[in-house]
Write a protein that holds these residues in place. Structure first.
Motif, mmCIF file in Angstrom:
data_model
loop_
_atom_site.group_PDB
_atom_site.id
_atom_site.type_symbol
_atom_site.label_atom_id
_atom_site.label_comp_id
_atom_site.label_asym_id
_atom_site.label_seq_id
_atom_site.Cartn_x
_atom_site.Cartn_y
_atom_site.Cartn_z
ATOM 1 N N ARG A 442 -6.065 2.794 2.596
ATOM 2 C CA ARG A 442 -5.184 1.922 1.828
ATOM 3 C C ARG A 442 -5.745 0.499 1.816
ATOM 4 N NH1 ARG A 442 1.111 1.340 2.275
ATOM 5 N NH2 ARG A 442 0.951 2.881 3.933
ATOM 6 N N ASN A 498 -2.466 0.549 -3.339
ATOM 7 C CA ASN A 498 -1.282 0.006 -2.676
ATOM 8 C C ASN A 498 -0.690 0.925 -1.627
ATOM 9 O OD1 ASN A 498 -0.317 -2.620 -3.987
ATOM 10 N ND2 ASN A 498 -0.799 -1.389 -5.779
ATOM 11 N N THR A 499 -0.828 2.228 -1.833
ATOM 12 C CA THR A 499 -0.043 3.177 -1.054
ATOM 13 C C THR A 499 -0.885 4.399 -0.724
ATOM 14 O OG1 THR A 499 1.902 4.628 -1.152
ATOM 15 C CG2 THR A 499 0.839 4.098 -3.226
ATOM 16 N N LEU A 500 -0.366 5.226 0.169
ATOM 17 C CA LEU A 500 -1.075 6.458 0.528
ATOM 18 C C LEU A 500 -1.133 7.440 -0.630
ATOM 19 C CD1 LEU A 500 0.274 6.978 4.172
ATOM 20 C CD2 LEU A 500 -2.016 6.289 3.495
ATOM 21 N N SER A 502 -2.291 6.772 -3.318
ATOM 22 C CA SER A 502 -3.529 6.438 -4.026
ATOM 23 C C SER A 502 -4.746 7.173 -3.472
ATOM 24 C CB SER A 502 -3.778 4.923 -3.948
ATOM 25 O OG SER A 502 -2.677 4.176 -4.410
ATOM 26 N N HIS A 681 5.158 0.546 -0.860
ATOM 27 C CA HIS A 681 4.267 0.135 -1.948
ATOM 28 C C HIS A 681 4.345 -1.385 -2.104
ATOM 29 C CE1 HIS A 681 2.323 -0.041 -5.852
ATOM 30 N NE2 HIS A 681 2.124 1.272 -5.835
ATOM 31 N N CYS A 701 3.954 0.685 6.815
ATOM 32 C CA CYS A 701 2.522 1.019 6.788
ATOM 33 C C CYS A 701 2.216 1.870 8.021
ATOM 34 C CB CYS A 701 1.677 -0.261 6.783
ATOM 35 S SG CYS A 701 -0.099 0.021 6.664
#
Length: 870
Positions: A442, A498-500, A502, A681, A701
């Motif tokens: 990330r 931005n986020t997992l 992705s 996010h 996170c």
């Protein structure tokens, strides 16, 4: 080990030994069946039979332990021969091991193989109650020095009868023995519970401490820092009392966890400690509840004792709203004859010091970690901007990767598979490719123009880069990005991970870049550049989501994709009971949301509560970030099948689809910074709710826990690296001074100092050559160590929050900018109160030399050194 080796301090007196000897001999005979015909009832026969089976098969002993300890904490269990609690001391939380560095601790296995999933299984298999917390330890945790209020437990001990909270008899025995529970080896627990079962099976009630110590001596194992074992006394004369075969395997040392909360005894029950009310050293003006056994207590009636600040227009000295703060009612104090002024006599600094010390003592007595120790935990809540939770009236939550944490390898792996299947259908060559979750983390940024994945620092400078799946050298990075910065506002070029969610997209894209570069993508797909390729991968992944195959698979087998967190529903329950309005605002549809929330919440909630009972308003298909930006219509979900009707105002307990944030604010009559929104996010959840609505924000996170551990394990490496850099700075400064002296000499000007002027040309030249060689060698060493820095977290990209040795990553800059607080998981709120005042830490600046000198010197030395510098 002989009985003389570091034996326990307890030794039976002659009288005790004489009285106990005949008792135990009789019990041994009863156990072996000698007196079976003389004793009435089936207890002796069943007892001897059970023990014969125990000697042959361990499972019987385990079953007997479960049978006995299932009755734990009920007043009927036990007999009159139990030692009085007033004669014992509390259970040790810190191990007793004299003469050993307290940070060394008991030597553990090479690595902790216990996982979150196994911890959940442990809680389920052994019915660990919700008021006992279990968590995996960080790398800094050691058996003999656990965090305040916690105790280290080796999970194999559960197989030998250990249960939390402790059975009152076990609690008494541990208190008298004086070692921390984590110091006893598993065989000790087998023997301890075996003795209890032996007494119980033959109808003799509970064994006394003296009777147990007659049978066994307690000693430390040879060659270790603190393992404790039980040794059978007089084994040569009469055999072993418990006829089991001790295990010598040591793999149990690789499976441990920390227990916290009410691990010693259930809430409201009395611990086997000295009389608490008599010995309590707490504030005499405060009624001590340490030994309260009342189960009917309803807590403090806050309305009669305190007044509540109801207006949000007032701010404290930190600029935080004081709405929700409690105020003492002076008339209530006067009614009890308490002088509010006399209660706090003396200088405020002294009063505060005394109260703070007493508060720390009481927190320690209650087994609650202090805010300072919580900051040093991988599951701490970290504050970027001061936040007073008391002033928060409503808390909104995202669902995916916030309230529901997915197994990243499983979830993103399946998303990747569906993406690749869709790419293959349109002609892309995907054979031989596999999901590699370590390829990305990330916070990286995709450069769609160059087909690169980059890691930028807080200013936007690129520090590391990868083209396709190949890392670029420092020189290549400098040549490619030396004159430009990452600018996330240019969305046509830069895509921020931005986020997992992705992860699967980034892995697929970087692998397809390799295929584009080697020319294996067919020409009939058209002229593709890196940006066009990114769009093709994105369409394939979106199709997997839109067609619903992925979510259907997850809904059918949620246990394969969802990592449960038993503490999470309890954290939300605390917030709800504290008067907070709880909101669920998710982009997922109703059916998926209901299935995931039922699976993750309902089994962990008390009193047949369902997940819907936690939330005042639930909004599905919210279409974030537009939910925070625009005015979409709202629909009420009115049936279990998902049928909807238009509505214009949300009501408490309602389930809605779509809508917008302003409608939520108007429905609750709560606005702006009275609402905290929690999501994973940075853009969709955190930045947009803050920028457009001024909501307070929290970022989840999960990777913080892994990074925390990696940073601890990297301390030695980073310290060595810093030392080398400091050495190079000193050597380099000397080289530069000699170079300047040489330069001045060639121009006929005097050198900086008399000593430099006295150097002859050859001496000056030789010194410079030697220093230059040292610096070049140092550069090579430092470069390789910098390359390896952070590889414990990710071998390609290093740490999540850092770019280089000292600088912050671009991700960390985004977190600090938009998230008021951040943490690894929502359940971490359980370790704080719903009234917590989170204060941001001091932010050091480059010119904060005073802080530097305070860290090096004490007293007047600081002032002397500063005066010298000035």
């Amino acid at each position: 080990m002989s009985e003389s080796e570091e034996a326990s301090e307890y030794v039976c007196s002659e009288e005790e030994s004489s009285q106990t000897d005949s008792f135990v001999e009789g019990l041994i005979e009863a156990r072996m069946g000698v007196h079976e015909g003389e004793m009435a009832g089936p207890s002796v026969e069943s007892g001897s039979e059970a023990y014969r089976k125990m000697q042959k098969k361990y499972k019987v002993l385990e079953a007997s332990v479960d049978r006995v300890l299932a009755l734990a904490h009920t007043p009927e269990v036990g007999s009159s021969n139990q030692t009085s609690p007033s004669e014992s001391v509390g259970i040790a939380m810190v191990s007793a091991s004299e003469g050993v560095d307290i940070r060394v601790g008991v030597p553990l296995g090479n690595r902790n193989t216990l996982t979150e999933a196994k911890l959940v299984e442990l809680r389920t298999d052994y019915s660990v109650p919700s008021y006992v917390g279990l968590r995996l330890p960080s790398a800094a945790d050691v058996v003999r020095y656990p965090p305040e209020g916690s105790v280290m437990i080796f999970t194999d001990m559960y197989q030998h009868g250990l249960r939390l909270p402790f059975h009152p008899w076990v609690q008494m025995m541990l208190a008298k023995l004086g070692y921390a529970p984590g110091q006893y080896n598993p065989n000790f627990w087998l023997l301890l519970h075996g003795v209890y079962i032996a007494w119980w099976l033959v109808g003799l009630g509970e064994p006394t401490f003296e009777q147990f110590m007659y049978l066994y001596s307690i000693s430390k194992q040879q060659g270790t820092f603190g393992w404790v074992q039980a040794n059978c006394r007089k084994a040569k004369e009469r055999g072993y009392f418990i006829g089991h075969k001790p295990s010598t395997q040591k793999s149990w040392r690789n499976r441990w966890c920390l227990a916290y909360g009410d691990w010693e005894c259930p809430p409201g029950k009395t611990t086997n400690r000295p009389n608490s009310k008599e010995s309590c050293s707490h504030n005499p003006g405060m009624k001590c509840q340490c030994s309260s056994t009342s189960s009917s207590s309803s807590g403090v009636d806050e309305k009669s004792v305190f007044s509540l600040t109801s207006s949000s227009k007032y701010e404290d000295y930190m600029g935080e709203k004081t709405k929700g703060d409690l105020n003492v009612k002076v008339e209530h104090l006067e009614a009890f004859g308490i002088d509010s002024q006399a209660t706090l006599k003396g200088p405020m600094e002294e009063v505060a010091r005394v109260e703070a010390e007493e508060a720390e003592d009481l927190l320690r007595e209650l087994g609650i970690p202090t805010p300072f120790s919580s900051r040093k935990s991988p599951r701490g809540i970290f504050c970027s901007r001061t936040l007073n939770l008391q002033s928060i009236s409503a808390i909104g939550y995202d669902m995916d990767y916030t309230l529901i944490h997915y197994n990243v390898i499983a979830w993103e792996g399946r998303a990747y598979d569906y993406c690749m299947e869709n790419l293959k259908k349109v002609g892309f060559p995907v054979d031989g490719l596999a999901f590699d979750p370590d390829l990305v983390i990330r916070g990286l940024v995709i450069d769609k123009e160059k087909g690169n994945l980059v890691k930028a620092d807080r200013f936007g400078y690129v520090r590391r880069a990868m083209h396709g799946t190949k890392m670029l050298s420092n020189r290549a990075v400098s040549e490619m990005y030396g004159r430009e910065l990452v600018d996330l506002r240019k969305e046509s070029r830069w895509e921020f991970l931005n986020t997992l969610f992705s992860v699967s997209e980034a892995v697929a894209y970087m692998q397809m870049v390799d295929r584009l570069d080697d020319g294996t993508i067919a020409a009939q797909l058209g002229p593709l550049d890196y940006e066009g390729l990114y769009k093709a991968v994105g369409r394939a992944l979106i199709r997997a989501h839109v067609e619903g195959q992925l979510k259907s698979e997850i809904m059918s087998k949620p246990e394969l994709f969802v990592t449960p967190d038993p503490e999470l529903p309890l954290a939300l329950l605390d917030q709800k009971e504290a008067g907070k309005k709880l909101l669920l605002i998710t982009n997922s549809d109703y059916h998926y949301t209901d299935k995931m929330m039922q699976h993750s919440f309902n089994r962990f909630l008390p009193n047949d509560m369902g997940w819907r009972d936690l939330f005042d308003i639930v909004i599905v298909t919210a279409r974030k970030p537009e939910f925070f930006q625009m005015s979409h219509p709202m629909y009420e979900v009115v049936t279990g099948e998902g049928l909807m009707r238009p509505c214009f105002k949300a009501k408490t307990g309602g389930l809605y689809s779509g809508g917008n944030a302003q409608m939520v604010e108007n429905s609750l009559n709560i606005h702006g910074d009275e609402i905290l929104y929690v999501g994973d996010h940075i853009y969709t959840d955190v930045s947009q709710s803050k920028v457009h609505l001024r909501w307070r924000t929290a970022l989840i996170c999960r990777e913080l826990e892994e990074e925390f551990s990696a940073l601890i394990h990297s301390r030695g490496h980073r310290a060595s690296l810093v030392e080398l850099i400091n050495q190079k700075e000193v050597v380099g400064d000397l080289f530069n001074q000699l170079r300047l002296a040489s330069q001045r000499r060639t121009k006929g000007r005097p050198a900086q100092t008399l000593a430099a002027r006295n150097l002859d040309d050859q001496e000056l030249s030789e010194s410079m050559q030697k220093l230059l060689m040292v610096m070049q060698r140092l550069d090579q060493k430092i470069a390789s160590m910098l390359e390896a820095d952070g590889e414990l977290f990710n071998k390609r990209w290093g740490f999540l929050s850092r770019a280089g040795l000292w600088d912050k990553s671009h991700l960390m800059r985004q977190i600090e900018k938009y998230a008021d607080i951040y943490t690894s998981r929502v359940s971490n709120f359980l370790h704080y109160t719903p009234f917590m005042y989170f204060r941001s830490q001091e932010q050091t600046l480059a010119h904060d030399s005073y802080s530097y000198y305070c860290s090096r010197f004490n007293g007047s030395a600081v002032d002397d050194e500063v005066d010298f510098m000035l």
